[in-house]
Write a protein that holds these residues in place. Structure first.
Motif, PDB file in Angstrom:
ATOM      1  N   PRO A   1      43.775  49.689  48.245  1.00 56.06           N
ATOM      2  CA  PRO A   1      43.792  49.536  46.786  1.00 56.06           C
ATOM      3  C   PRO A   1      45.195  49.550  46.190  1.00 56.06           C
ATOM      4  CG  PRO A   1      42.005  50.982  47.414  1.00 56.06           C
ATOM      5  CD  PRO A   1      42.796  50.703  48.679  1.00 56.06           C
ATOM      6  N   ARG A   2      46.114  50.232  46.850  1.00 56.22           N
ATOM      7  CA  ARG A   2      47.486  50.269  46.355  1.00 56.22           C
ATOM      8  C   ARG A   2      48.199  48.930  46.515  1.00 56.22           C
ATOM      9  NH1 ARG A   2      49.110  55.481  49.845  1.00 56.22           N
ATOM     10  NH2 ARG A   2      47.858  54.215  51.275  1.00 56.22           N
ATOM     11  N   GLY A   3      47.649  48.012  47.323  1.00 58.38           N
ATOM     12  CA  GLY A   3      48.269  46.713  47.524  1.00 58.38           C
ATOM     13  C   GLY A   3      47.516  45.568  46.868  1.00 58.38           C
TER      14      GLY A   3
ATOM     15  N   VAL B   1      44.962  47.917  34.163  1.00 52.58           N
ATOM     16  CA  VAL B   1      45.648  46.762  34.751  1.00 52.58           C
ATOM     17  C   VAL B   1      46.706  46.265  33.772  1.00 52.58           C
ATOM     18  CG1 VAL B   1      45.402  44.436  35.703  1.00 52.58           C
ATOM     19  CG2 VAL B   1      43.554  46.108  35.992  1.00 52.58           C
ATOM     20  N   HIS B   2      47.904  45.970  34.283  1.00 50.05           N
ATOM     21  CA  HIS B   2      48.989  45.431  33.469  1.00 50.05           C
ATOM     22  C   HIS B   2      49.664  44.309  34.247  1.00 50.05           C
ATOM     23  CE1 HIS B   2      48.383  49.474  31.806  1.00 50.05           C
ATOM     24  NE2 HIS B   2      48.857  48.995  30.672  1.00 50.05           N
ATOM     25  N   GLY B   3      50.190  43.335  33.514  1.00 57.80           N
ATOM     26  CA  GLY B   3      50.853  42.211  34.175  1.00 57.80           C
ATOM     27  C   GLY B   3      52.033  41.706  33.379  1.00 57.80           C
TER      28      GLY B   3
ATOM     29  N   THR C   1      54.335  40.657  28.656  1.00 56.22           N
ATOM     30  CA  THR C   1      53.513  41.659  29.328  1.00 56.22           C
ATOM     31  C   THR C   1      52.179  41.795  28.609  1.00 56.22           C
ATOM     32  OG1 THR C   1      54.455  43.460  28.007  1.00 56.22           O
ATOM     33  CG2 THR C   1      55.540  42.937  30.102  1.00 56.22           C
ATOM     34  N   ALA C   2      51.177  42.194  29.350  1.00 58.95           N
ATOM     35  CA  ALA C   2      49.846  42.386  28.777  1.00 58.95           C
ATOM     36  C   ALA C   2      49.122  43.477  29.557  1.00 58.95           C
ATOM     37  CB  ALA C   2      49.036  41.085  28.820  1.00 58.95           C
ATOM     38  N   GLY C   3      48.252  44.191  28.863  1.00 57.76           N
ATOM     39  CA  GLY C   3      47.456  45.229  29.501  1.00 57.76           C
ATOM     40  C   GLY C   3      45.989  45.014  29.226  1.00 57.76           C
ATOM     41  N   SER C   4      45.155  45.392  30.162  1.00 52.44           N
ATOM     42  CA  SER C   4      43.713  45.242  29.976  1.00 52.44           C
ATOM     43  C   SER C   4      43.212  46.224  28.928  1.00 52.44           C
ATOM     44  CB  SER C   4      42.982  45.480  31.295  1.00 52.44           C
ATOM     45  OG  SER C   4      43.189  46.809  31.744  1.00 52.44           O
ATOM     46  N   ARG C   5      42.079  45.897  28.349  1.00 50.93           N
ATOM     47  CA  ARG C   5      41.511  46.772  27.319  1.00 50.93           C
ATOM     48  C   ARG C   5      41.150  48.139  27.884  1.00 50.93           C
ATOM     49  NH1 ARG C   5      40.222  41.634  26.374  1.00 50.93           N
ATOM     50  NH2 ARG C   5      40.475  40.805  24.266  1.00 50.93           N
ATOM     51  N   GLY C   6      40.821  48.169  29.180  1.00 48.14           N
ATOM     52  CA  GLY C   6      40.510  49.451  29.799  1.00 48.14           C
ATOM     53  C   GLY C   6      41.735  50.256  30.149  1.00 48.14           C
ATOM     54  N   GLY C   7      42.909  49.598  30.138  1.00 49.12           N
ATOM     55  CA  GLY C   7      44.161  50.297  30.384  1.00 49.12           C
ATOM     56  C   GLY C   7      44.519  50.510  31.841  1.00 49.12           C
TER      57      GLY C   7
ATOM     58  N   GLU D   1      50.289  45.400  37.894  1.00 42.45           N
ATOM     59  CA  GLU D   1      50.099  46.826  38.160  1.00 42.45           C
ATOM     60  C   GLU D   1      48.620  47.144  37.999  1.00 42.45           C
ATOM     61  OE1 GLU D   1      52.563  49.116  35.597  1.00 42.45           O
ATOM     62  OE2 GLU D   1      54.396  48.028  36.098  1.00 42.45           O
ATOM     63  N   ILE D   2      48.029  47.706  39.053  1.00 43.50           N
ATOM     64  CA  ILE D   2      46.619  48.078  39.025  1.00 43.50           C
ATOM     65  C   ILE D   2      46.513  49.532  39.458  1.00 43.50           C
ATOM     66  CG2 ILE D   2      44.308  47.572  39.912  1.00 43.50           C
ATOM     67  CD1 ILE D   2      45.262  44.748  40.539  1.00 43.50           C
ATOM     68  N   ASP D   3      45.910  50.353  38.638  1.00 38.09           N
ATOM     69  CA  ASP D   3      45.760  51.776  38.935  1.00 38.09           C
ATOM     70  C   ASP D   3      44.995  51.931  40.257  1.00 38.09           C
ATOM     71  OD1 ASP D   3      45.074  54.438  39.117  1.00 38.09           O
ATOM     72  OD2 ASP D   3      44.608  54.654  36.986  1.00 38.09           O
ATOM     73  N   PRO D   4      45.655  52.375  41.333  1.00 38.53           N
ATOM     74  CA  PRO D   4      44.984  52.422  42.640  1.00 38.53           C
ATOM     75  C   PRO D   4      43.822  53.403  42.705  1.00 38.53           C
ATOM     76  CG  PRO D   4      47.133  53.479  42.752  1.00 38.53           C
ATOM     77  CD  PRO D   4      47.052  52.825  41.412  1.00 38.53           C
ATOM     78  N   SER D   5      43.948  54.545  42.047  1.00 32.95           N
ATOM     79  CA  SER D   5      42.856  55.519  42.090  1.00 32.95           C
ATOM     80  C   SER D   5      41.633  54.996  41.345  1.00 32.95           C
ATOM     81  CB  SER D   5      43.307  56.851  41.492  1.00 32.95           C
ATOM     82  OG  SER D   5      43.715  56.689  40.140  1.00 32.95           O
ATOM     83  N   TRP D   6      41.868  54.275  40.251  1.00 33.98           N
ATOM     84  CA  TRP D   6      40.763  53.685  39.484  1.00 33.98           C
ATOM     85  C   TRP D   6      40.080  52.581  40.273  1.00 33.98           C
ATOM     86  CZ3 TRP D   6      40.829  48.506  37.701  1.00 33.98           C
ATOM     87  CH2 TRP D   6      39.743  48.147  36.885  1.00 33.98           C
ATOM     88  N   VAL D   7      40.868  51.629  40.809  1.00 28.45           N
ATOM     89  CA  VAL D   7      40.274  50.474  41.481  1.00 28.45           C
ATOM     90  C   VAL D   7      39.577  50.879  42.779  1.00 28.45           C
ATOM     91  CG1 VAL D   7      42.203  49.735  42.959  1.00 28.45           C
ATOM     92  CG2 VAL D   7      40.710  48.023  41.907  1.00 28.45           C
ATOM     93  N   ALA D   8      39.970  52.018  43.358  1.00 34.73           N
ATOM     94  CA  ALA D   8      39.326  52.480  44.582  1.00 34.73           C
ATOM     95  C   ALA D   8      37.945  53.050  44.315  1.00 34.73           C
ATOM     96  CB  ALA D   8      40.202  53.533  45.263  1.00 34.73           C
TER      97      ALA D   8
END
Length: 240
Positions: free
Chosen positions: A67-69, A156-158, A148-154, A169-176
């Protein structure tokens, strides 16, 4: 142990996730263009204009990528889809050259036939120059800036520069922990925001404005231009 846990979670996700509904389903299959990362973990589907339609994660992606990658896989897939869409556009133009542009020219019966003197032409050129400068200023502001932009859930950012995604950037603990559908939704949200911000409405059509349209209309109707500047007799004069 982690692989076994992620595989078990994926099995639960397939049971709990509702059927996927994507904007890609609204366009013909032949118009959908896909891009993937090297491992085929992430698929980004875009339209021929490179608008992002959907994001699809492989059913058991957690067994292939930590998930970190995941952010690297998303970046690669999104950029691959954009490049593929641009390639399709180039091929389409090569096979089917666009017709001679009319730049908003009016029908011959309604076209302006009023005389154009030297001062009129100077004012028209000055107005067109101002419209072109305004377009150039807008285009330069977009090309030169990092968006830059961030998802409404906060989670994911790009970041995009010159139309290319340079960071995700994707929160690894969240996406896991979350279901695949939730991950896809937030990634899709960011990719769509970045695409919209990178190609503002109107810039893709090139310089626009009444003065530019008038000049281009005259250039593509040389007889009307000649009549208006007095090099050919006017239509009314021919008919009289």
């Amino acid at each position: 142990m982690d692989d076994e846990r992620w595989a078990f979670e994926e099995e639960l996700e397939r049971d709990d996730d509702p059927p996927r509904s994507s904007a890609a389903e609204q366009v013909p299959a032949e118009d959908r263009i896909s891009g993937q990362d090297q491992d085929g973990v992430v698929t980004v589907v875009v339209s021929p204009d490179a608008d992002v339609l959907s994001v699809i994660l492989a059913p058991e992606w957690k067994q292939s990528v930590d998930p970190r990658g995941l952010h690297s896989a998303v970046t690669a897939a999104a950029n691959a889809a954009t490049i593929a869409a641009l390639g399709r556009q180039v091929d389409d133009v090569a096979r089917n050259p666009p017709p001679m542009p009319t730049f908003g020219a009016t029908p011959a019966s309604n076209a302006d036939e009023s005389p154009l003197g030297t001062q009129d032409m100077l004012r028209l050129v000055e107005a067109a120059t101002a419209e072109l400068a305004q377009f150039t200023q807008r285009a330069t502001a977009v090309v030169d800036r990092r968006i830059t932009a961030g998802s409404r859930g906060g989670h994911v950012h790009g970041t995009v520069v010159n139309g290319q995604i340079v960071a995700m950037e994707i929160d690894p603990s969240w996406v896991a922990q979350v279901r695949t559908g939730e991950s896809e939704s937030e990634i899709l949200d960011v990719l769509r925001q970045l695409r919209k911000a990178a190609v503002p409405l109107g810039l893709a059509d090139g310089p626009q404005g009444p003065a530019i349209a008038e000049i281009m209309g005259l250039l593509f109707d040389p007889h009307r231009m000649a009549r208006r500047v007095g090099l050919e007799p006017s239509i009314s004069g021919e008919q009289s």
